[in-house]
Write an enzyme that holds these catalytic residues in place. Structure first.
Site, PDB file in Angstrom:
ATOM      1  N   CYS A 109     106.917 108.960 112.786  1.00  0.00           N
ATOM      2  CA  CYS A 109     105.668 109.453 113.376  1.00  0.00           C
ATOM      3  C   CYS A 109     105.925 109.534 114.870  1.00  0.00           C
ATOM      4  O   CYS A 109     105.962 108.515 115.556  1.00  0.00           O
ATOM      5  CB  CYS A 109     104.492 108.521 113.080  1.00  0.00           C
ATOM      6  SG  CYS A 109     102.933 109.113 113.788  1.00  0.00           S
ATOM      7  N   CYS A 112     102.580 108.542 117.281  1.00  0.00           N
ATOM      8  CA  CYS A 112     102.108 107.149 117.321  1.00  0.00           C
ATOM      9  C   CYS A 112     102.855 106.358 116.256  1.00  0.00           C
ATOM     10  O   CYS A 112     104.060 106.181 116.370  1.00  0.00           O
ATOM     11  CB  CYS A 112     100.595 107.081 117.126  1.00  0.00           C
ATOM     12  SG  CYS A 112      99.981 108.007 115.708  1.00  0.00           S
ATOM     13  N   SER A 113     102.168 105.897 115.241  1.00  0.00           N
ATOM     14  CA  SER A 113     102.855 105.164 114.165  1.00  0.00           C
ATOM     15  C   SER A 113     102.095 105.333 112.856  1.00  0.00           C
ATOM     16  O   SER A 113     101.893 104.362 112.130  1.00  0.00           O
ATOM     17  CB  SER A 113     102.993 103.681 114.520  1.00  0.00           C
ATOM     18  OG  SER A 113     101.724 103.105 114.780  1.00  0.00           O
ATOM     19  N   CYS A 114     101.656 106.564 112.554  1.00  0.00           N
ATOM     20  CA  CYS A 114     100.957 106.822 111.299  1.00  0.00           C
ATOM     21  C   CYS A 114     101.868 106.426 110.140  1.00  0.00           C
ATOM     22  O   CYS A 114     103.050 106.773 110.115  1.00  0.00           O
ATOM     23  CB  CYS A 114     100.574 108.293 111.201  1.00  0.00           C
ATOM     24  SG  CYS A 114      99.298 108.777 112.395  1.00  0.00           S
TER      25      CYS A 114
END
Length: 208
Positions: A109, A112-114
């Site tokens: 991702c 961000c950090s999906c």
């Protein structure tokens, strides 16, 4: 699920966001709005009940049931609900991508950090780190090599970028020598990293 220590692991240095979360948690606990024990139970739930354990069951069934495998590849959100009826918005946008001798899939991702927490549990620290998020796109083969995943030069590497609307699950290749194994036995070979694409399933007979 197997864990790894890599250069991308920043667990020894809390980020600014993590420090803010820690501070906010402390304030809320001190004011009596939440209890630390309650937060611990939520984390434990994701680590022991939800997450990679569900993903491992999904992969094991796909390995042993061709009809389920096809259903997973066609509509992963719908397919995983038989194991995780509690899956929410993440599950509604889940896409499964299959590894083959010709193609290796890898999830990142970049913004961000999906991450599909309902299926894979809490994301590893390195997944959220800037080095992984940037290098995975620029030099995926090099990143995979850092994780110990060495692929033939003829294998195409496809990097899938998760978003708030779409999350991905890698269906790794079934290990050789597992003919006749039960789904429970197969699930024990599935690692979290293999479902992200930064690792392989365990080999039969490998230590837990």
């Amino acid at each position: 699920m197997a864990e790894h220590d890599h250069d991308y692991d920043e667990s020894s240095h809390l980020s600014e966001v993590e420090l803010r979360v820690r501070a906010l948690e402390t304030i809320l606990v001190e004011k009596g709005y939440i209890e630390s024990a309650a937060l611990d139970r939520i984390v434990e739930l994701y680590e022991t009940k939800i997450g990679p354990h569900i993903g491992a069951q999904v992969i094991a069934k796909a390995w042993s049931d061709s009809r389920f495998r096809q259903a997973l590849l066609e509509d992963a959100s719908k397919a995983v609900t038989i194991f995780a009826p509690q899956v929410g918005n993440v599950g509604e946008h889940l896409i499964a991508v299959e590894n083959t001798p010709q193609v290796h899939n890898m999830i990142v991702c970049t913004l961000c950090s999906c991450y599909p927490t309902d299926v894979l549990g809490l994301p590893p620290t390195w997944y959220k780190s800037a080095p992984y998020r940037s290098r995975a796109v620029i030099d995926p083969r090099g990143v995979l090599a850092d994780f110990g995943v060495k692929l033939p030069t003829t294998t195409d590497i496809r990097v899938w970028d998760s978003t708030a609307e779409t999350r991905f699950l890698v269906l790794p290749m079934r290990p050789e020598g597992t003919e006749g194994w039960s789904e429970q036995q197969l699930a024990e070979l599935v690692t979290r990293d293999s479902m992200i694409g930064t690792g392989f399933p365990k080999a039969p007979g490998a230590p837990s």
